[in-house]
Structure formats: structure tokens, C-alpha cells
Design a protein around this motif. Structure first.
Motif, PDB file in Angstrom:
ATOM      1  N   SER A 222       0.809  -1.218   0.000  1.00  0.00           N
ATOM      2  CA  SER A 222       0.000   0.000   0.000  1.00  0.00           C
ATOM      3  C   SER A 222       0.845   1.272   0.000  1.00  0.00           C
ATOM      4  N   ASP A 223       2.174   1.137   0.153  1.00  0.00           N
ATOM      5  CA  ASP A 223       3.040   2.315   0.157  1.00  0.00           C
ATOM      6  C   ASP A 223       3.002   3.007  -1.205  1.00  0.00           C
ATOM      7  N   HIS A 224       3.145   4.322  -1.200  1.00  0.00           N
ATOM      8  CA  HIS A 224       3.239   5.070  -2.460  1.00  0.00           C
ATOM      9  C   HIS A 224       4.444   4.543  -3.240  1.00  0.00           C
ATOM     10  N   PRO A 225       4.317   4.377  -4.586  1.00  0.00           N
ATOM     11  CA  PRO A 225       5.425   3.827  -5.374  1.00  0.00           C
ATOM     12  C   PRO A 225       6.746   4.582  -5.208  1.00  0.00           C
ATOM     13  N   LEU A 226       6.706   5.900  -5.027  1.00  0.00           N
ATOM     14  CA  LEU A 226       7.943   6.651  -4.856  1.00  0.00           C
ATOM     15  C   LEU A 226       8.600   6.338  -3.512  1.00  0.00           C
ATOM     16  N   VAL A 227       7.790   6.118  -2.490  1.00  0.00           N
ATOM     17  CA  VAL A 227       8.320   5.716  -1.191  1.00  0.00           C
ATOM     18  C   VAL A 227       8.891   4.300  -1.289  1.00  0.00           C
ATOM     19  N   ARG A 228       8.161   3.439  -1.954  1.00  0.00           N
ATOM     20  CA  ARG A 228       8.624   2.054  -2.129  1.00  0.00           C
ATOM     21  C   ARG A 228       9.950   2.013  -2.905  1.00  0.00           C
ATOM     22  N   ALA A 229      10.058   2.861  -3.915  1.00  0.00           N
ATOM     23  CA  ALA A 229      11.293   2.917  -4.702  1.00  0.00           C
ATOM     24  C   ALA A 229      12.466   3.378  -3.849  1.00  0.00           C
ATOM     25  N   ALA A 230      12.220   4.385  -2.997  1.00  0.00           N
ATOM     26  CA  ALA A 230      13.275   4.866  -2.105  1.00  0.00           C
ATOM     27  C   ALA A 230      13.691   3.776  -1.123  1.00  0.00           C
ATOM     28  N   MET A 231      12.723   3.014  -0.619  1.00  0.00           N
ATOM     29  CA  MET A 231      13.035   1.922   0.294  1.00  0.00           C
ATOM     30  C   MET A 231      13.816   0.810  -0.424  1.00  0.00           C
ATOM     31  N   ALA A 232      13.480   0.542  -1.677  1.00  0.00           N
ATOM     32  CA  ALA A 232      14.218  -0.471  -2.442  1.00  0.00           C
ATOM     33  C   ALA A 232      15.684  -0.080  -2.578  1.00  0.00           C
ATOM     34  N   HIS A 233      15.926   1.184  -2.852  1.00  0.00           N
ATOM     35  CA  HIS A 233      17.292   1.714  -2.928  1.00  0.00           C
ATOM     36  C   HIS A 233      18.032   1.461  -1.615  1.00  0.00           C
ATOM     37  N   LEU A 234      17.392   1.823  -0.510  1.00  0.00           N
ATOM     38  CA  LEU A 234      18.039   1.661   0.796  1.00  0.00           C
ATOM     39  C   LEU A 234      18.292   0.185   1.122  1.00  0.00           C
ATOM     40  N   GLN A 235      17.321  -0.667   0.837  1.00  0.00           N
ATOM     41  CA  GLN A 235      17.489  -2.097   1.133  1.00  0.00           C
ATOM     42  C   GLN A 235      18.708  -2.664   0.391  1.00  0.00           C
ATOM     43  N   LEU A 236      18.791  -2.364  -0.910  1.00  0.00           N
ATOM     44  CA  LEU A 236      19.851  -2.964  -1.714  1.00  0.00           C
ATOM     45  C   LEU A 236      21.218  -2.403  -1.360  1.00  0.00           C
ATOM     46  N   VAL A 237      21.317  -1.088  -1.196  1.00  0.00           N
ATOM     47  CA  VAL A 237      22.622  -0.499  -0.905  1.00  0.00           C
ATOM     48  C   VAL A 237      23.110  -0.936   0.478  1.00  0.00           C
ATOM     49  N   SER A 238      22.188  -1.250   1.389  1.00  0.00           N
ATOM     50  CA  SER A 238      22.580  -1.681   2.723  1.00  0.00           C
ATOM     51  C   SER A 238      23.041  -3.134   2.728  1.00  0.00           C
ATOM     52  N   ILE A 239      22.387  -3.971   1.928  1.00  0.00           N
ATOM     53  CA  ILE A 239      22.825  -5.375   1.824  1.00  0.00           C
ATOM     54  C   ILE A 239      24.165  -5.460   1.111  1.00  0.00           C
ATOM     55  N   HIS A 240      24.374  -4.585   0.106  1.00  0.00           N
ATOM     56  CA  HIS A 240      25.638  -4.550  -0.646  1.00  0.00           C
ATOM     57  C   HIS A 240      26.012  -5.952  -1.148  1.00  0.00           C
ATOM     58  N   PRO A 241      25.174  -6.540  -1.999  1.00  0.00           N
ATOM     59  CA  PRO A 241      25.355  -7.962  -2.326  1.00  0.00           C
ATOM     60  C   PRO A 241      26.487  -8.283  -3.296  1.00  0.00           C
ATOM     61  N   TRP A 242      27.053  -7.268  -3.947  1.00  0.00           N
ATOM     62  CA  TRP A 242      28.109  -7.519  -4.922  1.00  0.00           C
ATOM     63  C   TRP A 242      29.433  -6.897  -4.473  1.00  0.00           C
ATOM     64  N   PRO A 243      30.535  -7.345  -5.020  1.00  0.00           N
ATOM     65  CA  PRO A 243      31.820  -6.750  -4.640  1.00  0.00           C
ATOM     66  C   PRO A 243      31.954  -5.286  -5.036  1.00  0.00           C
ATOM     67  N   ASP A 244      31.289  -4.893  -6.131  1.00  0.00           N
ATOM     68  CA  ASP A 244      31.400  -3.527  -6.633  1.00  0.00           C
ATOM     69  C   ASP A 244      30.122  -3.188  -7.397  1.00  0.00           C
TER      70      ASP A 244
ATOM     71  N   ASN B 216      27.507  -1.510  -6.287  1.00  0.00           N
ATOM     72  CA  ASN B 216      26.290  -1.532  -5.469  1.00  0.00           C
ATOM     73  C   ASN B 216      25.537  -0.205  -5.487  1.00  0.00           C
ATOM     74  N   GLY B 217      26.259   0.915  -5.505  1.00  0.00           N
ATOM     75  CA  GLY B 217      25.600   2.214  -5.522  1.00  0.00           C
ATOM     76  C   GLY B 217      24.793   2.427  -6.785  1.00  0.00           C
ATOM     77  N   ARG B 218      25.401   2.181  -7.934  1.00  0.00           N
ATOM     78  CA  ARG B 218      24.688   2.369  -9.195  1.00  0.00           C
ATOM     79  C   ARG B 218      23.537   1.375  -9.339  1.00  0.00           C
ATOM     80  N   MET B 219      23.749   0.149  -8.878  1.00  0.00           N
ATOM     81  CA  MET B 219      22.668  -0.836  -8.926  1.00  0.00           C
ATOM     82  C   MET B 219      21.497  -0.414  -8.050  1.00  0.00           C
ATOM     83  N   SER B 220      21.782   0.145  -6.890  1.00  0.00           N
ATOM     84  CA  SER B 220      20.712   0.572  -5.981  1.00  0.00           C
ATOM     85  C   SER B 220      19.935   1.748  -6.561  1.00  0.00           C
ATOM     86  N   ARG B 221      20.637   2.677  -7.169  1.00  0.00           N
ATOM     87  CA  ARG B 221      19.956   3.813  -7.800  1.00  0.00           C
ATOM     88  C   ARG B 221      19.156   3.351  -9.018  1.00  0.00           C
ATOM     89  N   SER B 222      19.682   2.359  -9.732  1.00  0.00           N
ATOM     90  CA  SER B 222      18.965   1.827 -10.892  1.00  0.00           C
ATOM     91  C   SER B 222      17.724   1.049 -10.466  1.00  0.00           C
TER      92      SER B 222
END
Length: 381
Positions: free
Chosen positions: A175-197, A199-205
Motif C-alpha cells: 500500500s506504500d506510495h510507489p515513490l516511497v517504495r522505490a526509495a526503500m528499495a534503494h536503501l534495502q539494496l545499498v545496505s545489503i551490498h550484495p556484490w563486490p562492486d 552496489n551504488g549504481r545498482m541501488s539507484r537503478s
């Protein structure tokens, strides 16, 4: 465990409503605009996002150079490394943009790893794998000092579980607004940092991809990468991530992260609206000028590039108008002979800037800067 989305404040809701209004207004404007103008604006915004996101990671290529690379120009004055990073990011972002209307789309670990391969495959080694979860520890250094660690990502053994949880969250109804959900997706991925390099561009993408799936606007009109790439905003971006702590702690309030992103969305929407208004005004002035000067209407796109983006190359003009090499060369020669364009450089590296007879009123409109307002009274802007 992932970060939970915070409850929005009344001020957040007001800012979000203003962003929605700007985005819907822009959508209607684009639907009514000339196809060539809209396509040119889309290309510029894509190039601006790519240039900015790469700049955050230390790869510096100007927006106009990215535009030339997008058009297939080979003689662009950038280093081999910057060229390679730019083209890789362009390929990945082009695919992200194409996913906005796929009917049976679903997020998956395979999709995320494939996007990472597009971005980092040219750097794949046994120690720094691309398209696969990292196999060891990863640290984010503080201010470029390799001996000072600002953030230590979760243990590599935790990455598969965390990424499975993230994919499930991305695919779930919410039910979250898509823009809020997108911002949360960015934060989730950049915090997990799943790749060696990368991660920042992948999270923004990923943030851009989540926005694009919403369907209100094409992703290049909603991405905040260009905003994040401005030096003051980049610094604020790093400070906001640093607020999350030195280790992965998803059991915390991230209201400030959402507020930061809403500021970014709001100011980027202002910037895109301003760019669209400026670009459309220049296009109309040049159409009128071309008619009075007896120029072919197709030449407007070359003159528009010069006015708005400071230069045009033959390949970009040829591509924009669907011309043959000979037609593009002849048009540009005629514009030079008329004093409207000035050639710079020789042969394949040549580009064109405004000539002595380029209409001054057009340049005045094209190069008048705009001021962005702050959505929150105390927000950076």
C-alpha cells in the motif's frame, strides 16, 4: 530482516502530493508535444542520469559527451575507462527503461544479477565476480580513505537469504506510495551490498526500475540520479546513508531517508519541468525562425541541440532526423555557410557550436538558469 517503511508525516504527505501533481502535469505535456522534441528530451535526461550516477562513483563524463556516446560517436574526448563505464551503464539503464511496460514482469535474483553483469561484466575477475553475490566481506570507505571504514555490509553468508527476502518484498502487493517504495528499495539494496562492486549504481537503478513499473512517466522523467549527482546533493546522500550506522541495522526508523528522497523527487520534478519548458520554448522559437529564414524544418533539431546543449555532432543530427550521411553533412555545411553554426575540430571529431548569426533571443531563452524551491523549509535545495 529488511528496513520497514516509516509512517509519513503530514508534511511528507503534502510534498508527495506536490510531486504527484508535477509528474501528472508533465505526463500530459509530453503527450501533447512534438515527437522529435519529446525524444530529444528523453535522450538528454537519460544521458544526464548516466553522467551523474557515474560521477558519484568517480567516473567523470559530461552529459553532452554521454549523449554523443549514445549516438554512436567514437571520437569523444573521454578516457577508455570512463567510456567503458559509461557504455556499460547505458546498456544496463536502457534495459531497465525497457522493462516499464512488460506485462508478465517479476523481480528475481536472476534479474538483479543479470543487471549487475551488464554493469560490471567488463570488470569480472575471480576475486571480484560480476553477476553473482559476493563471496567475501565488503566495506564502504569513509571519504575515500581506504583505512577508514564508514560501513561494513552483512556477512557474505547472509546475502542469499537477504536478497531472497528483498525479491519477495519487491514482488509483494504493497500500500506504500510507489515513490516511497522505490526509495526503500534503494536503501534495502545499498545496505545489503550484495556484490563486490557497483552496489551504488545498482541501488539507484533499482529505484528507477521500481518507479518505472508504476507507469505514470517513462523512467527517465522520474529518476533522481541527476539530482543525486550534483556535488552538494552527493555529499548529503553520503551523510544520509551514514546515518544508518556502521553496520546493517534494519530495525531503525528511516524517516529521514524518506524525507531526503522526497526532497530529491520534488526538486528533480521541478528541474525536469523547467527543462521541458525551456526546451519547448526554444523549439517553438526555432520553428518560427526556420520558417522566416527559409530553412528546412528538420534543421531545427540541430539548432536546438546547439542552443540547449551547447553543441551538435553530425552523427546525432543524422540519427535524430533519420538522414543519410550525405544529407546530414550537406545540412550542416549550409548552416555553417549561413553563419548559424561554427565548426570546431576536424573530420570525425568535429562538432558545431553557435555561429555569429545564431538568433540571440533563442540563446537567451535556452541559457537562462532556473531556481529550485525547497519542499521542506529546512531541506537542502
Amino acid at each position: 530482516m529488511l528496513y520497514p517503511a516509516p509512517v509519513l508525516s503530514a508534511a511528507d504527505g503534502q510534498v508527495l502530493a506536490e510531486i504527484d501533481e508535477m509528474r501528472h502535469s508533465l505526463r500530459h505535456r509530453l503527450q501533447a508535444g512534438p515527437a522529435k522534441w519529446v525524444m530529444g528530451l528523453r535522450d538528454f535526461l537519460t544521458a544526464d542520469a548516466v553522467a551523474a550516477s557515474n560521477t558519484i562513483e568517480g567516473f567523470r563524463v559530461s552529459t553532452v559527451d554521454v549523449q554523443d556516446l549514445m549516438a554512436g560517436e567514437r571520437d569523444v574526448d573521454v578516457s577508455d575507462e570512463n567510456r567503458e563505464e559509461t557504455l556499460a551503464y547505458l546498456r544496463m539503464m536502457t534495459y531497465v527503461q525497457s522493462l516499464h511496460d512488460v506485462p508478465d514482469f517479476a523481480y528475481s535474483k536472476g534479474l538483479l544479477n543479470s543487471l549487475h553483469w551488464m554493469l560490471q561484466g567488463h570488470r569480472h575477475t575471480r576475486d571480484k565476480v560480476a553477476g553473482q553475490w559476493r563471496r567475501g566481506s565488503v566495506y564502504v570507505t569513509d571519504g575515500g580513505n581506504r583505512r577508514s571504514v564508514a560501513y561494513t555490509a552483512p556477512d557474505a553468508a547472509e546475502v542469499p537469504r537477504l536478497m531472497a527476502e528483498l525479491v519477495e518484498w519487491l514482488n509483494a502487493d504493497c500500500s506504500d506510495h510507489p515513490l516511497v517504495r522505490a526509495a526503500m528499495a534503494h536503501l534495502q539494496l545499498v545496505s545489503i551490498h550484495p556484490w563486490p562492486d557497483g552496489n551504488g549504481r545498482m541501488s539507484r537503478s533499482l529505484q528507477t526500475l521500481v518507479i518505472s513499473r508504476e507507469g505514470v512517466l517513462a523512467p527517465e522523467f522520474s529518476s533522481i540520479e541527476a539530482w543525486l549527482g550534483r556535488s552538494q546533493n552527493t555529499w548529503s546522500y553520503y551523510l544520509e546513508l551514514k546515518r544508518r550506522g556502521a553496520t546493517y541495522r534494519p530495525d531503525q526508523d528511516v524517516s529521514s531517508w524518506i524525507r531526503f528522497n522526497l526532497t530529491a523527487y520534488h526538486q528533480q520534478a521541478q528541474a525536469v519541468q523547467g527543462e521541458a519548458s525551456r526546451s519547448a520554448a526554444v523549439w517553438d522559437l526555432l520553428l518560427s525562425f526556420a520558417g522566416s529564414a527559409g530553412l528546412d524544418e528538420r534543421m531545427v533539431s540541430a539548432l536546438h541541440d546547439v542552443a540547449v546543449h551547447d553543441r551538435v555532432r553530425r552523427a546525432r543530427y543524422e540519427q535524430a532526423e533519420g538522414l543519410t550521411l550525405q544529407q546530414a553533412q550537406r545540412d550542416l555545411r549550409d548552416l555553417v555557410a549561413a553563419g548559424l553554426l561554427e565548426p570546431v575540430g576536424r573530420t570525425r571529431a568535429r562538432y558545431y557550436t553557435e555561429g555569429p548569426r545564431f538568433p540571440e533571443r533563442v540563446l537567451e531563452v535556452a541559457r537562462t538558469p532556473m531556481t529550485l524551491s525547497r519542499p521542506y523549509p529546512d531541506a537542502l535545495g
